[in-house]
Design an enzyme around this catalytic site. Structure first.
Site, PDB file in Angstrom:
ATOM      1  N   LYS A  91      48.695  15.142   4.981  1.00  0.00           N
ATOM      2  CA  LYS A  91      47.441  15.173   5.730  1.00  0.00           C
ATOM      3  C   LYS A  91      46.309  15.234   4.725  1.00  0.00           C
ATOM      4  CE  LYS A  91      49.232  18.881   7.894  1.00  0.00           C
ATOM      5  NZ  LYS A  91      49.148  18.661   9.321  1.00  0.00           N
ATOM      6  N   ARG A  92      45.079  15.049   5.194  1.00  0.00           N
ATOM      7  CA  ARG A  92      43.939  15.176   4.283  1.00  0.00           C
ATOM      8  C   ARG A  92      44.017  16.524   3.555  1.00  0.00           C
ATOM      9  NH1 ARG A  92      39.064  15.563   7.603  1.00  0.00           N
ATOM     10  NH2 ARG A  92      40.549  16.094   9.228  1.00  0.00           N
ATOM     11  N   LYS A  98      43.598  23.435   5.911  1.00  0.00           N
ATOM     12  CA  LYS A  98      44.966  22.971   6.205  1.00  0.00           C
ATOM     13  C   LYS A  98      45.996  23.666   5.312  1.00  0.00           C
ATOM     14  CE  LYS A  98      43.436  18.359   7.700  1.00  0.00           C
ATOM     15  NZ  LYS A  98      43.947  18.189   9.081  1.00  0.00           N
ATOM     16  N   THR A 118      47.839  15.629  14.799  1.00  0.00           N
ATOM     17  CA  THR A 118      48.593  14.612  15.530  1.00  0.00           C
ATOM     18  C   THR A 118      49.854  14.248  14.765  1.00  0.00           C
ATOM     19  OG1 THR A 118      46.986  13.086  14.595  1.00  0.00           O
ATOM     20  CG2 THR A 118      46.818  13.529  16.941  1.00  0.00           C
ATOM     21  N   LYS A 146      54.053  13.398  15.659  1.00  0.00           N
ATOM     22  CA  LYS A 146      54.840  12.269  15.132  1.00  0.00           C
ATOM     23  C   LYS A 146      56.151  12.761  14.523  1.00  0.00           C
ATOM     24  CE  LYS A 146      50.452  10.056  14.356  1.00  0.00           C
ATOM     25  NZ  LYS A 146      49.310   9.928  13.447  1.00  0.00           N
ATOM     26  N   HIS A 184      35.916  17.217  17.894  1.00  0.00           N
ATOM     27  CA  HIS A 184      37.159  17.227  17.110  1.00  0.00           C
ATOM     28  C   HIS A 184      37.227  18.332  16.075  1.00  0.00           C
ATOM     29  CE1 HIS A 184      38.863  13.304  18.444  1.00  0.00           C
ATOM     30  NE2 HIS A 184      37.591  13.009  18.651  1.00  0.00           N
TER      31      HIS A 184
HETATM   32  C1  NBG Z   1      40.258  15.985  13.461  1.00  0.00           C
HETATM   33  C2  NBG Z   1      40.947  17.343  13.547  1.00  0.00           C
HETATM   34  C3  NBG Z   1      42.420  17.191  13.881  1.00  0.00           C
HETATM   35  C4  NBG Z   1      42.586  16.328  15.114  1.00  0.00           C
HETATM   36  C5  NBG Z   1      41.857  15.013  14.907  1.00  0.00           C
HETATM   37  C6  NBG Z   1      41.940  14.132  16.130  1.00  0.00           C
HETATM   38  C7  NBG Z   1      38.004  15.571  12.561  1.00  0.00           C
HETATM   39  C8  NBG Z   1      36.568  15.921  12.644  1.00  0.00           C
HETATM   40  N1  NBG Z   1      38.826  16.229  13.369  1.00  0.00           N
HETATM   41  O1  NBG Z   1      42.977  18.454  14.127  1.00  0.00           O
HETATM   42  O2  NBG Z   1      40.789  18.012  12.329  1.00  0.00           O
HETATM   43  O3  NBG Z   1      43.938  16.100  15.370  1.00  0.00           O
HETATM   44  O4  NBG Z   1      40.494  15.247  14.653  1.00  0.00           O
HETATM   45  O5  NBG Z   1      41.461  14.791  17.243  1.00  0.00           O
HETATM   46  O6  NBG Z   1      38.377  14.718  11.792  1.00  0.00           O
END
Ligand code: NBG
Length: 890
Positions: free
Chosen positions: A620-621, A626, A731, A735, A415
């Site tokens: 988002k986080r 980001k 993701t 949405k 991920h």
């Molecule tokens: C996160 C990515 C996102 C991705 C999500 C689900 C981690 C390690 N990765 O871009 O930063 O959408 O995983 O796949 O949290």
């Protein structure tokens, strides 16, 4: 503790696994004619007592009232909204359990291959509304609850989010479970039952993020079923000895108990209801009586404390680098606890999976025919050496047999390619906590002889394939040299799995060409593939945006179940883009969703948001990659521009309301500074009479799934502006687009595939592309250009921040210096094109009709991004499992 080994015990489990049979996995006995026997008592009496799923309002209200009376021991006189929520939830849970039981019995009867999704995070959000939708009982409950004198909206609002995750990775796991049930796949999740979910975020008057614990279990959790009889012992520490080349024994140390809690996962439009099994840690003994008698109370409860600690806290990942710099001492303790969490969870899950498999009486070599285990990121990678340990040390298999089973059971999803986010564990720590696993890891890496595992059946080793290429061997080793040595979990996960995938096309390419390039060259590219992420349209359209869902159903003239289970049907909306009446309805729904959000902000924060402006959202986080910082600097730029205009000029501006929400890891100093900057910029901008009609800014605290459900349907434009190549997928971008919000983004992650689907004319792209990133970073280091020359607009913005326009003149310097100095995330390179893209958004928004057409086209082309598609892709191309529908009779 002793190091003496009884020769008779060699190769045998140290002690037989304690397993008390669970409520699942029983089959009726059949006689010679194949007729099933009722197991005990009088069948008719039993049958008369069994309940089905409530269907009508009177049965539903009866069940709710029963729960008020007996489960809650309350009455109509003293029932508040929370009590009504609990009673309603318990009655829904009764219905879920009926389907759950039937689904599990059906699996046991049919005995299919099953898949298990191992994820350290499941960010489920609220359950009640989703359960009602999936059961098809929304209207009946609405009526029933009304008849009992409550409103369903108020009751739904009483539920606390189950926030057992940090962000996209955990929410993806939750969407996949929903889709697994909805597509009737035999798929279970395994995770941890954290006592505290992700911290609650508070913002101090100065704008600092403060963290408070989230005791989400305080008001009982109706959605789980404690299985106090399903327990496994999990060992830590102790000592390991080798008995032969491949076998060993591990004894002593600390043992704790893993206790199962089952969470029902109902499918949509089906009775299939899968299971999410979450483990809680418990001390094996409550306290050590010897110490207690000796008057040493603290030591007596110490072991109980440390056992409980394992599942008490969700870990919030932060750049490893930063942890070490900022909290050097606490990181050791934190790291050990995190390692223990990972092992505790994988060991308990594997023990449970193997027990279920063995119940069938099949030989272990058939395990890959019945079990597929998906590793969600590297967090569960210890499952690989753990399964090796079970097969070698407890089941007496030889290395070749064991390795061949392991490498056909596991599948690994990566991920992230951010190097600092790739998990590594110090060798001394693993040696201390899991001594036997370290031996196995060394055996897998071929004890530095080669990367193909010791005795691997293929006999092809890196050394043989690339003779003399010592650099390659060092790069590929599971062990990274250094002080201390570290175990590279991504390498272990890759070498131990049957398939490896990334989560969007670009990301999967980057996995193949960067972090796992050597493995692709060694093992061939067919093992390394892509499954683009998806989201569940049930929660992320039907539940969060019911009006839009109704309009779509009406327009497509399809039963809602049809298009919510086959999202490509949305395509049918395209022909209505030219229909002015339809567009009017579409735009009116967006407007009402904006008002709903404004209302939320008014009631929770007491702030008045104007709803006749464009809503621009980034949620988002908080993370440097980001680039929330790029966004806030863009907002400041807009503010300064407006300030420099005459009132007449300003009137031409497109009024904009900018929303941010997101949490920063508690130790992530720079990300927290970004929050502080946003909050303080908001304070100044929102109070400025010159500009407040054209620009408003809000930071909404405590971002959660439930907050996202209010924000996403209200957005006109959302921002996904990571440095190219850094966001694996994203993701929330899906949405927003599903809800008809347009996308402003970089050419990164799933943004690219969204643009491919909806057409580039319907998205706003900017910024440098992935292949340019390395060169730009090199330029920053070796040929820096002064900011005032390179990007005067950004220079001016930074100057104003430094000068204290938003108070705190010096506070932000460390944040600004990340841009002025290395600028690793390329803000100075992308700022101008970002501002130009924002201007294009303004221009496009001015033509409201055209904007609405873009919005409709965007929703219409989101079919690809359903998590049903994604989960079926995993099922077909990786796990080789098939849908097992429960009979549809109610
Ligand atoms: C996160 C990515 C996102 C991705 C999500 C689900 C981690 C390690 N990765 O871009 O930063 O959408 O995983 O796949 O949290």
């Amino acid at each position: 503790m002793t190091s003496t080994i009884d020769p008779k015990a060699i190769g045998k489990p140290v002690r037989a696994r304690r397993h008390v049979r669970t409520l699942t996995g029983y089959l009726p006995e059949v006689d010679a004619t194949g007729k099933e026997h009722w197991p005990r008592g009088e069948e008719e009496v039993w049958q008369a007592g069994l309940r089905g799923v409530d269907q009508d309002v009177p049965s539903i209200t009866k069940s709710i009232v029963n729960h008020v009376q007996t489960s809650l021991a309350r009455q109509a006189y003293n029932l508040d909204d929370l009590g009504a929520y609990q009673a309603a939830a318990l009655s829904v849970r009764d219905n879920l359990l009926v389907n759950w039981n039937e689904t599990q019995l059906n699996y046991t009867r049919k005995n299919p291959k099953r898949a298990y999704y191992l994820s350290l995070e499941f960010l489920m959000g609220r359950t009640l509304d989703n359960a009602l939708l999936n059961l098809g009982l929304k209207e009946q409950y609405r009526d029933g609850i009304k008849k009992l004198g409550f409103s369903v909206e108020d009751i739904l609002d009483k539920e606390r989010d189950a926030a057992l995750g940090n962000g996209g990775l955990g929410r993806l796991a939750a969407c996949y479970l929903d889709s697994g049930s909805s597509t009737e796949l035999p798929l279970w999740g395994y995770g941890l039952r954290y006592k505290y979910g992700i911290f609650q975020q508070l913002i101090s008057p100065e704008g600092n993020q403060l963290e408070a614990p989230d005791p989400w279990l305080d008001n009982q959790n109706p959605w789980e079923l404690p299985r106090l009889d399903v327990t496994y012992e999990v060992r830590f520490y102790g000592h390991a000895e080798r008995l032969s080349d491949s076998r060993g024994v591990w004894q002593g140390g600390q043992e704790v108990l893993a206790v199962a809690y089952d969470v029902m996962i109902p499918g949509y439009g089906t009775k299939n209801t899968n299971n999410l099994r979450l483990w809680e840690s418990k001390p094996k003994r409550g306290f050590d009586l010897n110490s207690f008698n000796a008057g040493n109370y603290e030591a007596a409860v110490a072991s109980s404390n440390s056992a409980d600690a394992i599942t008490s806290l969700l870990y919030v990942p932060v750049l490893h680098l930063l942890i070490e710099i900022l909290i050097p001492s606490s990181s050791i303790v934190g790291k050990e606890l995190r390692l223990k969490q990972q092992y505790f969870w994988t060991a308990a899950s594997l023990a449970d999976i193997i027990r279920r498999f063995k119940q069938q009486g099949k030989p272990l070599k058939e395990l890959p025919d019945f079990v597929a285990i998906q590793l969600n990121d590297t967090h569960p990678t210890l499952a690989i050496p753990e399964l090796m340990r079970i097969l070698l040390d407890e089941e007496d298999l030889n290395w070749e047999q064991a390795w061949s089973i392991v490498t056909n059971v596991f599948f690994y999803t990566n991920h992230t390619v951010l190097p600092e986010a790739l998990e590594k564990w110090p060798v001394p720590l693993i040696e201390h906590v899991l001594p036997r696993h370290l031996q196995i890891i060394y055996d897998i890496t071929g004890i530095n002889k080669a990367v193909a595992p010791l005795g691997s059946s293929s006999k092809v080793t890196v050394e043989r394939k690339f003779p003399g290429d010592r650099d390659r061997l060092a790069r590929m080793s599971l062990i990274e040299e250094g002080q201390p040595k570290q175990v590279r979990m991504a390498h272990l996960a890759a070498i131990g799995s049957r398939k490896v995938n990334g989560v969007a096309e670009l990301h999967s390419d980057l996995v193949r060409t960067t972090i796992l390039k050597d493995f692709v060259e060694f093992e061939g590219s067919s093992k390394y593939s892509n499954v683009t992420n998806g989201i569940t349209p049930r929660r992320w359209l039907d539940q969060c945006n019911p009006e839009l869902s109704d309009l779509i159903t009406k327009t497509l003239k399809l039963d809602k179940v049809v298009w919510l289970k086959d999202l490509t049907k949305l395509d049918g909306l395209l022909e209505f883009t030219e229909d002015a009446a339809f567009r009017k309805e579409w735009a009116a729904i967006k407007q009402r969703n904006k008002e709903r959000l404004a209302n939320y902000v008014q009631t929770t924060l007491g702030l008045t948001v104007r709803t006749d402006a464009m809503f621009d959202v980034q949620i988002k986080r908080l993370h440097e990659y980001k680039r929330q910082t790029l966004n806030i600097l863009g907002v400041i730029h807009r503010y300064l521009t407006l300030k420099g205009q005459t009132p007449e000029e300003r009137k031409k501006a497109n009024p904009r309301v900018v929303f941010f929400a997101g949490k920063a890891a508690p130790a992530y100093y720079i990300a927290k500074l970004t929050i502080r900057l946003i909050v303080n910029v908001a304070r100044v901008i929102n109070a400025d009479p010159d500009t407040k009609d054209y620009l408003q800014l809000y930071f909404l605290p405590d971002y959660s799934v439930s907050l996202a459900e209010v924000l996403i349907p209200a957005s006109d434009i959302s921002q996904h502006i990571s440095t190219a190549g850094t966001e694996a997928s994203g993701t929330s971008n899906m949405k927003f687009c599903l809800n008809g919000g347009l996308l402003l983004g970089t050419v990164d992650g799933a943004n690219i595939e969204i643009a491919e689907e909806v057409g580039e004319s319907n998205v706003f792209f900017f910024g440098h592309l992935t292949p340019a990133v390395e060169d730009l970073r090199y330029q920053h280091l070796y040929h820096p250009v002064p900011l005032e020359e390179k990007c005067p607009a950004l220079h001016r913005v930074l100057e104003q921040v430094s000068a204290g326009l938003f108070d705190d003149a010096d506070i932000y310097e460390p944040l600004l210096n990340t841009i002025r100095q290395n600028d690793y995330y390329l803000l100075t390179d992308d700022f101008d094109s970002y501002i130009a893209a924002l201007a294009m958004v303004d221009e496009a928004y001015a033509d409201k009709e055209e904007w609405t057409k873009k919005s409709i086209r965007t929703t219409a082309k989101m079919g690809k991004f359903s998590s049903d598609r994604a989960i079926l892709d995993y099922a077909e191309s990786f796990w080789n499992i098939e849908p097992i529908p429960v009979s549809t009779k109610k």
